[in-house]
Enzyme design. Structure first.
Site, mmCIF file in Angstrom:
data_model
loop_
_atom_site.group_PDB
_atom_site.id
_atom_site.type_symbol
_atom_site.label_atom_id
_atom_site.label_comp_id
_atom_site.label_asym_id
_atom_site.label_seq_id
_atom_site.Cartn_x
_atom_site.Cartn_y
_atom_site.Cartn_z
ATOM 1 N N TYR A 156 38.217 46.538 50.463
ATOM 2 C CA TYR A 156 38.492 46.395 49.124
ATOM 3 C C TYR A 156 40.177 45.652 49.289
ATOM 4 C CZ TYR A 156 38.966 47.355 44.258
ATOM 5 O OH TYR A 156 38.746 47.150 42.793
ATOM 6 N N LYS A 163 45.019 46.348 42.066
ATOM 7 C CA LYS A 163 44.546 47.408 41.263
ATOM 8 C C LYS A 163 45.668 48.379 41.064
ATOM 9 C CE LYS A 163 40.571 46.119 39.789
ATOM 10 N NZ LYS A 163 40.160 45.397 38.637
HETATM 11 P P1 NAD Z 1 31.906 40.733 36.776
HETATM 12 O O1 NAD Z 1 31.613 40.013 37.940
HETATM 13 O O2 NAD Z 1 30.398 41.066 35.999
HETATM 14 O O3 NAD Z 1 33.111 40.624 35.926
HETATM 15 C C1 NAD Z 1 34.342 39.862 36.538
HETATM 16 C C2 NAD Z 1 34.631 38.994 35.316
HETATM 17 O O4 NAD Z 1 36.068 38.430 35.650
HETATM 18 C C3 NAD Z 1 33.701 37.689 35.039
HETATM 19 O O5 NAD Z 1 33.437 37.984 33.879
HETATM 20 C C4 NAD Z 1 34.880 36.550 35.519
HETATM 21 O O6 NAD Z 1 34.272 35.597 34.751
HETATM 22 C C5 NAD Z 1 36.083 37.149 35.068
HETATM 23 N N1 NAD Z 1 37.119 36.375 35.801
HETATM 24 C C6 NAD Z 1 37.480 36.235 37.159
HETATM 25 N N2 NAD Z 1 38.554 35.283 37.055
HETATM 26 C C7 NAD Z 1 38.864 35.006 35.809
HETATM 27 C C8 NAD Z 1 39.615 33.965 35.413
HETATM 28 N N3 NAD Z 1 40.568 33.332 35.985
HETATM 29 N N4 NAD Z 1 39.624 34.073 33.873
HETATM 30 C C9 NAD Z 1 38.904 34.640 33.023
HETATM 31 N N5 NAD Z 1 38.139 35.457 33.638
HETATM 32 C C10 NAD Z 1 37.909 35.656 34.862
HETATM 33 O O7 NAD Z 1 32.025 42.240 37.621
HETATM 34 P P2 NAD Z 1 32.694 43.734 36.939
HETATM 35 O O8 NAD Z 1 32.351 44.721 38.229
HETATM 36 O O9 NAD Z 1 32.109 43.937 35.633
HETATM 37 O O10 NAD Z 1 34.039 43.636 36.717
HETATM 38 C C11 NAD Z 1 35.003 43.787 35.739
HETATM 39 C C12 NAD Z 1 36.068 44.612 36.224
HETATM 40 O O11 NAD Z 1 35.821 45.958 36.438
HETATM 41 C C13 NAD Z 1 36.989 44.051 37.206
HETATM 42 O O12 NAD Z 1 38.375 44.357 37.014
HETATM 43 C C14 NAD Z 1 36.386 45.003 38.373
HETATM 44 O O13 NAD Z 1 37.600 44.758 39.167
HETATM 45 C C15 NAD Z 1 36.523 46.183 37.577
HETATM 46 N N6 NAD Z 1 35.758 47.325 38.185
HETATM 47 C C16 NAD Z 1 34.526 47.102 38.842
HETATM 48 C C17 NAD Z 1 33.763 48.116 39.610
HETATM 49 C C18 NAD Z 1 32.495 47.658 40.116
HETATM 50 O O14 NAD Z 1 32.113 48.587 41.160
HETATM 51 N N7 NAD Z 1 31.598 46.807 39.715
HETATM 52 C C19 NAD Z 1 34.211 49.390 39.741
HETATM 53 C C20 NAD Z 1 35.512 49.537 39.339
HETATM 54 C C21 NAD Z 1 36.510 48.643 38.448
#
Ligand code: NAD
Length: 260
Positions: A156, A163
């Site tokens: 990570y 984070k």
């Molecule tokens: P995802 O890939 O579906 O979403 C990530 C989003 O970030 C995408 O829509 C992308 O377009 C956007 N993004 C990245 N750079 C950008 C920029 N410069 N401008 C605008 N948008 C931008 O994946 P996700 O897992 O749904 O991620 C959403 C959030 O959840 C993130 O913060 C991620 O760290 C967090 N998260 C994910 C998990 C997991 O296991 N998937 C767990 C905990 C937290």
């Protein structure tokens, strides 16, 4: 449900229908909210626009949070079209995939800066630019974080550092904005199979380990994270701010997993 009837929300971070932001958007739309969605670039617009239609979103706007101008343009349109908003969902993160493997020690300066900028600072910039649209009635800002902010999870790396800073930002913003009745909280989701999740090397191992060892014996699905988003966006959580709300089946409580 009508928890969000009459409320307007900005949802940022939908890449496709597996995105956590989509899960939150769906729950909020079902609860009566009127939504504005954003997409990062033209490639994603093709996926996000049809999803916006299925959610009945009133606005679907471009916004790359790496660009101050892009954020300002998006907020300007929001102000012109709506004047006032009730909640913002920030579900955005980015780090160079090549460094979501191996040792944190090898994090490059450029990747450190861009991961912190996109994944952490963007929350502060969005809070500053969108809260003038919440001043009259108050509002709610929600971001997404992960256990890797506090504990070491394999590969990570810089995202864990970003984070940790994001979670600290939530607490500082909660204090700055509390006097305007604007709440700021994070959902710490367990592993969810998304594009961003798949970018982390060894994600399958983490997914399986969390699933087996979480007290509830499953990782959250996007509806479970979505309903937590609905709670934090709605007046049900009117007394809650600066909180990191875990939706991980209780996994973060485990020190040593019980032997089977
Ligand atoms: P995802 O890939 O579906 O979403 C990530 C989003 O970030 C995408 O829509 C992308 O377009 C956007 N993004 C990245 N750079 C950008 C920029 N410069 N401008 C605008 N948008 C931008 O994946 P996700 O897992 O749904 O991620 C959403 C959030 O959840 C993130 O913060 C991620 O760290 C967090 N998260 C994910 C998990 C997991 O296991 N998937 C767990 C905990 C937290």
């Amino acid at each position: 449900m009508t928890l969000l009837t009459g409320k307007r929300g900005l949802i940022m971070g939908i890449a496709n229908d597996h995105s956590i932001a989509y899960g939150i958007a769906k729950c909020c739309a079902e609860a009566g909210a009127e939504l504005a969605l954003t997409y990062q670039n033209d490639m994603l617009a093709k996926r996000v626009r049809p999803l916006g239609e299925t959610l009945g979103a009133s606005l679907t706007l471009p916004c790359d949070v790496g660009s101050e101008g892009s954020i300002n343009d998006m907020v300007k349109t929001l102000k012109k079209e709506w004047e006032q908003i009730d909640f913002v969902v920030h579900a955005i993160a980015f780090a160079d995939k090549a460094e979501l493997r191996g040792a944190y020690l090898n994090t490059s300066r450029a990747n450190f800066h861009s991961a912190m900028h996109i994944s952490c600072y963007s929350l502060t910039e969005l809070a500053r630019t969108t809260t003038p649209l919440m001043q009259e009635k108050g509002g709610s800002i929600i971001t997404l974080t992960y256990l890797g902010a506090n504990r070491i999870t394999p590969n990570y790396n810089v995202m864990g550092v970003a984070k940790a800073a994001l979670e600290a930002s939530v607490r500082y913003l909660a204090v700055d904005l509390g006097k305007h009745n604007i709440r700021v909280n994070a959902i710490s989701a367990g592993p969810v199979k998304t594009l961003a999740g798949a970018a982390i090397s060894g994600a399958r191992h983490v997914f399986r380990h969390s699933e087996v060892n979480a007290p509830l014996k499953h990782n959250p699905d996007m509806n479970e994270v979505g309903r937590a988003g609905l709670y934090l966006a709605s007046d049900l959580s009117s007394g809650v701010t600066g909180e990191i709300h875990y939706v991980d089946g209780g996994y973060h409580h485990i020190g040593v997993p019980t032997a089977e």
